[in-house]
Design an enzyme around this catalytic site. Structure first.
Site, PDB file in Angstrom:
ATOM      1  N   ARG A  17      94.744  68.783  27.460  1.00 18.40           N
ATOM      2  CA  ARG A  17      94.351  68.384  26.099  1.00 18.40           C
ATOM      3  C   ARG A  17      93.534  69.501  25.423  1.00 18.40           C
ATOM      4  O   ARG A  17      92.549  69.253  24.735  1.00 18.40           O
ATOM      5  CB  ARG A  17      93.512  67.102  26.118  1.00 18.40           C
ATOM      6  CG  ARG A  17      94.176  65.928  26.770  1.00 18.40           C
ATOM      7  CD  ARG A  17      95.304  65.345  25.919  1.00 18.40           C
ATOM      8  NE  ARG A  17      95.781  64.113  26.517  1.00 18.40           N
ATOM      9  CZ  ARG A  17      96.739  64.030  27.438  1.00 18.40           C
ATOM     10  NH1 ARG A  17      97.362  65.121  27.856  1.00 18.40           N
ATOM     11  NH2 ARG A  17      97.103  62.875  27.946  1.00 18.40           N
ATOM     12  N   GLU A  71      88.081  63.239  22.900  1.00 22.30           N
ATOM     13  CA  GLU A  71      89.341  63.951  22.677  1.00 22.30           C
ATOM     14  C   GLU A  71      89.580  64.048  21.162  1.00 22.30           C
ATOM     15  O   GLU A  71      90.156  64.998  20.665  1.00 22.30           O
ATOM     16  CB  GLU A  71      90.470  63.172  23.347  1.00 22.30           C
ATOM     17  CG  GLU A  71      91.824  63.814  23.201  1.00 22.30           C
ATOM     18  CD  GLU A  71      92.931  63.021  23.887  1.00 22.30           C
ATOM     19  OE1 GLU A  71      92.836  62.788  25.110  1.00 22.30           O
ATOM     20  OE2 GLU A  71      93.872  62.630  23.183  1.00 22.30           O
ATOM     21  N   SER A  81      93.583  57.603  22.779  1.00 23.93           N
ATOM     22  CA  SER A  81      92.460  57.779  23.716  1.00 23.93           C
ATOM     23  C   SER A  81      91.301  58.454  22.988  1.00 23.93           C
ATOM     24  O   SER A  81      91.482  59.543  22.431  1.00 23.93           O
ATOM     25  CB  SER A  81      92.875  58.668  24.881  1.00 23.93           C
ATOM     26  OG  SER A  81      94.049  58.163  25.471  1.00 23.93           O
TER      27      SER A  81
HETATM   28  P1  FAD Z   1      95.645  65.320  12.946  1.00 22.12           P
HETATM   29  O1  FAD Z   1      94.871  64.119  13.379  1.00 22.12           O
HETATM   30  O2  FAD Z   1      96.072  65.391  11.547  1.00 22.12           O
HETATM   31  O3  FAD Z   1      94.828  66.613  13.327  1.00 22.12           O
HETATM   32  C1  FAD Z   1      94.284  66.780  14.611  1.00 22.12           C
HETATM   33  C2  FAD Z   1      93.599  68.146  14.670  1.00 22.12           C
HETATM   34  O4  FAD Z   1      94.564  69.187  14.541  1.00 22.12           O
HETATM   35  C3  FAD Z   1      92.612  68.374  13.525  1.00 22.12           C
HETATM   36  O5  FAD Z   1      91.565  69.185  14.007  1.00 22.12           O
HETATM   37  C4  FAD Z   1      93.429  69.115  12.483  1.00 22.12           C
HETATM   38  O6  FAD Z   1      92.640  69.925  11.637  1.00 22.12           O
HETATM   39  C5  FAD Z   1      94.318  69.959  13.359  1.00 22.12           C
HETATM   40  N1  FAD Z   1      95.634  70.238  12.784  1.00 22.12           N
HETATM   41  C6  FAD Z   1      96.577  69.331  12.441  1.00 22.12           C
HETATM   42  N2  FAD Z   1      97.686  69.962  12.031  1.00 22.12           N
HETATM   43  C7  FAD Z   1      97.434  71.288  12.084  1.00 22.12           C
HETATM   44  C8  FAD Z   1      98.172  72.453  11.777  1.00 22.12           C
HETATM   45  N3  FAD Z   1      99.440  72.427  11.336  1.00 22.12           N
HETATM   46  N4  FAD Z   1      97.579  73.655  11.963  1.00 22.12           N
HETATM   47  C9  FAD Z   1      96.290  73.737  12.392  1.00 22.12           C
HETATM   48  N5  FAD Z   1      95.543  72.668  12.704  1.00 22.12           N
HETATM   49  C10 FAD Z   1      96.109  71.459  12.555  1.00 22.12           C
HETATM   50  N6  FAD Z   1      97.783  62.337  22.048  1.00 22.12           N
HETATM   51  C11 FAD Z   1      98.328  62.801  23.222  1.00 22.12           C
HETATM   52  O7  FAD Z   1      98.137  63.969  23.579  1.00 22.12           O
HETATM   53  N7  FAD Z   1      99.050  61.986  24.017  1.00 22.12           N
HETATM   54  C12 FAD Z   1      99.322  60.697  23.703  1.00 22.12           C
HETATM   55  O8  FAD Z   1     100.010  60.001  24.444  1.00 22.12           O
HETATM   56  C13 FAD Z   1      98.756  60.180  22.487  1.00 22.12           C
HETATM   57  N8  FAD Z   1      98.927  58.889  22.142  1.00 22.12           N
HETATM   58  C14 FAD Z   1      98.378  58.404  20.978  1.00 22.12           C
HETATM   59  C15 FAD Z   1      98.586  57.066  20.653  1.00 22.12           C
HETATM   60  C16 FAD Z   1      98.062  56.558  19.478  1.00 22.12           C
HETATM   61  C17 FAD Z   1      98.287  55.097  19.143  1.00 22.12           C
HETATM   62  C18 FAD Z   1      97.333  57.397  18.610  1.00 22.12           C
HETATM   63  C19 FAD Z   1      96.806  56.855  17.315  1.00 22.12           C
HETATM   64  C20 FAD Z   1      97.098  58.721  18.945  1.00 22.12           C
HETATM   65  C21 FAD Z   1      97.625  59.245  20.144  1.00 22.12           C
HETATM   66  N9  FAD Z   1      97.442  60.584  20.515  1.00 22.12           N
HETATM   67  C22 FAD Z   1      97.992  61.062  21.678  1.00 22.12           C
HETATM   68  C23 FAD Z   1      96.642  61.496  19.673  1.00 22.12           C
HETATM   69  C24 FAD Z   1      97.462  62.147  18.527  1.00 22.12           C
HETATM   70  O9  FAD Z   1      98.629  61.431  18.266  1.00 22.12           O
HETATM   71  C25 FAD Z   1      97.820  63.595  18.851  1.00 22.12           C
HETATM   72  O10 FAD Z   1      96.681  64.357  19.092  1.00 22.12           O
HETATM   73  C26 FAD Z   1      98.634  64.243  17.722  1.00 22.12           C
HETATM   74  O11 FAD Z   1      99.109  65.508  18.096  1.00 22.12           O
HETATM   75  C27 FAD Z   1      97.808  64.400  16.441  1.00 22.12           C
HETATM   76  O12 FAD Z   1      98.681  64.798  15.406  1.00 22.12           O
HETATM   77  P2  FAD Z   1      98.250  64.660  13.896  1.00 22.12           P
HETATM   78  O13 FAD Z   1      99.280  65.345  13.090  1.00 22.12           O
HETATM   79  O14 FAD Z   1      98.003  63.240  13.578  1.00 22.12           O
HETATM   80  O15 FAD Z   1      96.909  65.483  13.910  1.00 22.12           O
HETATM   81  P1  NAP Z   2      97.580  54.461  32.523  1.00 18.66           P
HETATM   82  O1  NAP Z   2      99.023  54.378  32.930  1.00 18.66           O
HETATM   83  O2  NAP Z   2      96.782  53.217  32.382  1.00 18.66           O
HETATM   84  O3  NAP Z   2      96.833  55.459  33.508  1.00 18.66           O
HETATM   85  C1  NAP Z   2      95.462  55.804  33.300  1.00 18.66           C
HETATM   86  C2  NAP Z   2      95.294  57.305  33.463  1.00 18.66           C
HETATM   87  O4  NAP Z   2      95.668  57.653  34.769  1.00 18.66           O
HETATM   88  C3  NAP Z   2      96.196  58.068  32.529  1.00 18.66           C
HETATM   89  O5  NAP Z   2      95.428  58.495  31.451  1.00 18.66           O
HETATM   90  C4  NAP Z   2      96.796  59.178  33.365  1.00 18.66           C
HETATM   91  O6  NAP Z   2      96.269  60.453  33.065  1.00 18.66           O
HETATM   92  C5  NAP Z   2      96.417  58.837  34.788  1.00 18.66           C
HETATM   93  N1  NAP Z   2      97.643  58.638  35.582  1.00 18.66           N
HETATM   94  C6  NAP Z   2      98.363  57.481  35.729  1.00 18.66           C
HETATM   95  N2  NAP Z   2      99.409  57.699  36.556  1.00 18.66           N
HETATM   96  C7  NAP Z   2      99.352  59.000  36.935  1.00 18.66           C
HETATM   97  C8  NAP Z   2     100.167  59.824  37.766  1.00 18.66           C
HETATM   98  N3  NAP Z   2     101.242  59.344  38.391  1.00 18.66           N
HETATM   99  N4  NAP Z   2      99.801  61.117  37.906  1.00 18.66           N
HETATM  100  C9  NAP Z   2      98.724  61.622  37.276  1.00 18.66           C
HETATM  101  N5  NAP Z   2      97.914  60.896  36.462  1.00 18.66           N
HETATM  102  C10 NAP Z   2      98.234  59.603  36.302  1.00 18.66           C
HETATM  103  O7  NAP Z   2      97.485  55.265  31.140  1.00 18.66           O
HETATM  104  P2  NAP Z   2      97.786  54.818  29.655  1.00 18.66           P
HETATM  105  O8  NAP Z   2      96.525  54.746  28.924  1.00 18.66           O
HETATM  106  O9  NAP Z   2      98.729  53.656  29.635  1.00 18.66           O
HETATM  107  O10 NAP Z   2      98.560  56.099  29.137  1.00 18.66           O
HETATM  108  C11 NAP Z   2      99.820  56.439  29.630  1.00 18.66           C
HETATM  109  C12 NAP Z   2     100.135  57.893  29.288  1.00 18.66           C
HETATM  110  O11 NAP Z   2     100.120  58.057  27.863  1.00 18.66           O
HETATM  111  C13 NAP Z   2      99.093  58.861  29.841  1.00 18.66           C
HETATM  112  O12 NAP Z   2      99.733  60.047  30.217  1.00 18.66           O
HETATM  113  C14 NAP Z   2      98.151  59.095  28.672  1.00 18.66           C
HETATM  114  O13 NAP Z   2      97.575  60.382  28.692  1.00 18.66           O
HETATM  115  C15 NAP Z   2      99.102  58.964  27.492  1.00 18.66           C
HETATM  116  N6  NAP Z   2      98.353  58.437  26.326  1.00 18.66           N
HETATM  117  C16 NAP Z   2      97.524  59.304  25.685  1.00 18.66           C
HETATM  118  C17 NAP Z   2      96.814  58.883  24.574  1.00 18.66           C
HETATM  119  C18 NAP Z   2      95.965  59.868  23.813  1.00 18.66           C
HETATM  120  O14 NAP Z   2      95.532  59.549  22.718  1.00 18.66           O
HETATM  121  N7  NAP Z   2      95.707  61.029  24.348  1.00 18.66           N
HETATM  122  C19 NAP Z   2      96.921  57.571  24.129  1.00 18.66           C
HETATM  123  C20 NAP Z   2      97.732  56.716  24.846  1.00 18.66           C
HETATM  124  C21 NAP Z   2      98.461  57.164  25.941  1.00 18.66           C
HETATM  125  P3  NAP Z   2      96.816  61.434  31.924  1.00 18.66           P
HETATM  126  O15 NAP Z   2      96.210  60.922  30.673  1.00 18.66           O
HETATM  127  O16 NAP Z   2      96.284  62.755  32.333  1.00 18.66           O
HETATM  128  O17 NAP Z   2      98.310  61.376  31.898  1.00 18.66           O
END
Ligand code: FAD
Ligand code: NAP
Length: 336
Positions: free
Chosen positions: A161, A332, A237
């Protein structure tokens, strides 16, 4: 390009936080960046889909909304395609396009909100795949210098991340294009390592999942577990999963033998959601904010919570996790 003044931030962030945006420029063509290069030299905030930001104040800096479009195959071999994608493309639309064309590599990243240009910023990841695994290169416009750079994957310093765009290059660049190296069916190795995906495949009696099977499974899991920001404000998250030293892990495990954990090189990754749940926060509500009933790692806005309300709950969660586990949770989400 559209320039507007005095807008509410509500439609532009997935928390639905309502602050004033003084000046908003919507970018439809990346070449327009050269026309506004003087403005970009001042402090400009970039928003893609607004799904990873928490707005705690009125934004007096100019906001640049990225809305450029285009998905194009720029190179092809028997096994791979290089695909150039404009920063303003909605990320999930790109996944759908790849799945429909049987190009593998991003199916595990289905249904992640936001736009493509933001995906490399925090190296989006889910279900064992990160964008760094398929990112070939990207183009980014330097705000101060007014020129566009090309960065290869290795130069972006992708981590969990994390990337240079969140670290030492923070705020310096506008990502304009992302080039992905996707794999053609037959050459692609499916990743179904996460238990939740395996359960869905078992239930559907799928032994040899296709790219589409994985995407469908991820969509099903996410729709059943995660709140839809259109219904309940959230940014996914709120915190990163902590990665800790083995020594500290053993100590915590003595006290909490059922604690989930995952290897992370020499270290150990813990599930932040589990830690927060153990502190009694899962589904807890404080006014219009609190955590989601199915995933304590997701802080939600039930209606009219302000960015400050959400920030204050996040700080209380950090204090509780610190006091129970001696672990510092790192946000995050980008807090403005
Ligand atoms: P924004 O919120 O608009 O911006 C995020 C940051 O990036 C800000 O600092 C902004 O200034 C910068 N930015 C945006 N676009 C640009 C650009 N073109 N150039 C330079 N800087 C820029 N994230 C995960 O990694 N894994 C997941 O599974 C995941 N699940 C999610 C589930 C939900 C329900 C939600 C709401 C969020 C989740 N996220 C997840 C977080 C989010 O979706 C990601 O971080 C996504 O990449 C953000 O994109 P955005 O366009 O909305 O970014
Ligand atoms: P989950 O399945 O409840 O698991 C909890 C955490 O355990 C996850 O965050 C994941 O880490 C880790 N995990 C589970 N199984 C794993 C495996 N086999 N190997 C390594 N790590 C493992 O998680 P969840 O909340 O439903 O999310 C599922 C996936 O979607 C995850 O990968 C999570 O990162 C992603 N997600 C991200 C966001 C976001 O905003 N960043 C939001 C929703 C979901 P990791 O997060 O490192 O994968």
């Amino acid at each position: 390009m559209i320039i507007e003044n005095q807008l509410s931030s509500k439609p532009y962030n997935s928390f639905s936080a309502d602050v004033d945006l003084q000046t908003v420029i919507t970018l439809n063509q990346k070449e327009e960046l050269f026309l506004i290069s003087d403005i970009l030299k001042n402090d400009v905030k970039v928003i893609g889909g607004g799904s990873n930001i928490l707005l705690t104040r009125d934004i007096n800096e100019t906001v640049l909304l990225i809305d450029t479009k285009g998905i194009e195959v720029i190179k092809e071999s028997d096994a791979y395609v290089l695909v150039s994608i404009a920063a303003g493309e909605v990320w999930h639309d790109v996944v759908v396009w790849a799945v429909e064309n049987n190009f593998g590599g991003i199916e595990n990243l289905s249904l992640i909100p936001g736009k493509t240009g933001a995906a490399p910023i925090q190296n989006i990841g889910a279900y064992g795949v990160e964008i760094k695994d398929v990112l070939h290169s990207l183009k980014a416009f330097h705000k101060q210098e007014g020129v566009e750079y090309i960065f290869q994957n290795k130069e972006c310093a992708f981590g969990y991340r994390d990337s240079h765009f969140k670290g030492q290059w923070k705020g310096q660049f506008i990502i304009t294009e992302v080039v992905l190296k996707l794999t053609k069916e037959g050459h692609h190795k499916i990743n179904s390592s996460y238990g939740a995906i395996q359960s869905v495949l078992e239930r559907k009696a799928i032994d040899q999942p296709s790219i589409k099977d994985i995407s469908d499974a991820v969509i099903e899991i996410r729709q059943s577990k995660l709140p839809d920001p259109k219904v309940i404000g959230n940014a996914g998250s709120f915190f990163k999963n902590p990665i800790i030293e083995k020594e500290q892990f053993e100590k915590i495990l003595d006290q909490h033998p059922h604690m989930p954990s995952y290897p992370a090189g020499e270290k150990v990754k813990l599930a932040a959601g589990w830690l927060i749940d153990q502190c009694g926060w899962k589904g807890k509500r404080v006014g219009d904010t609190g955590t989601h009933k199915h995933q304590a790692l997701v802080i939600v806005n039930h209606g009219n919570a302000t960015g400050d309300d959400i920030l204050s709950v996040s700080k209380q969660i950090q204090l509780d996790v610190k006091s129970k586990f001696d672990i510092d949770l790192q946000p995050e989400v980008n807090i403005w």
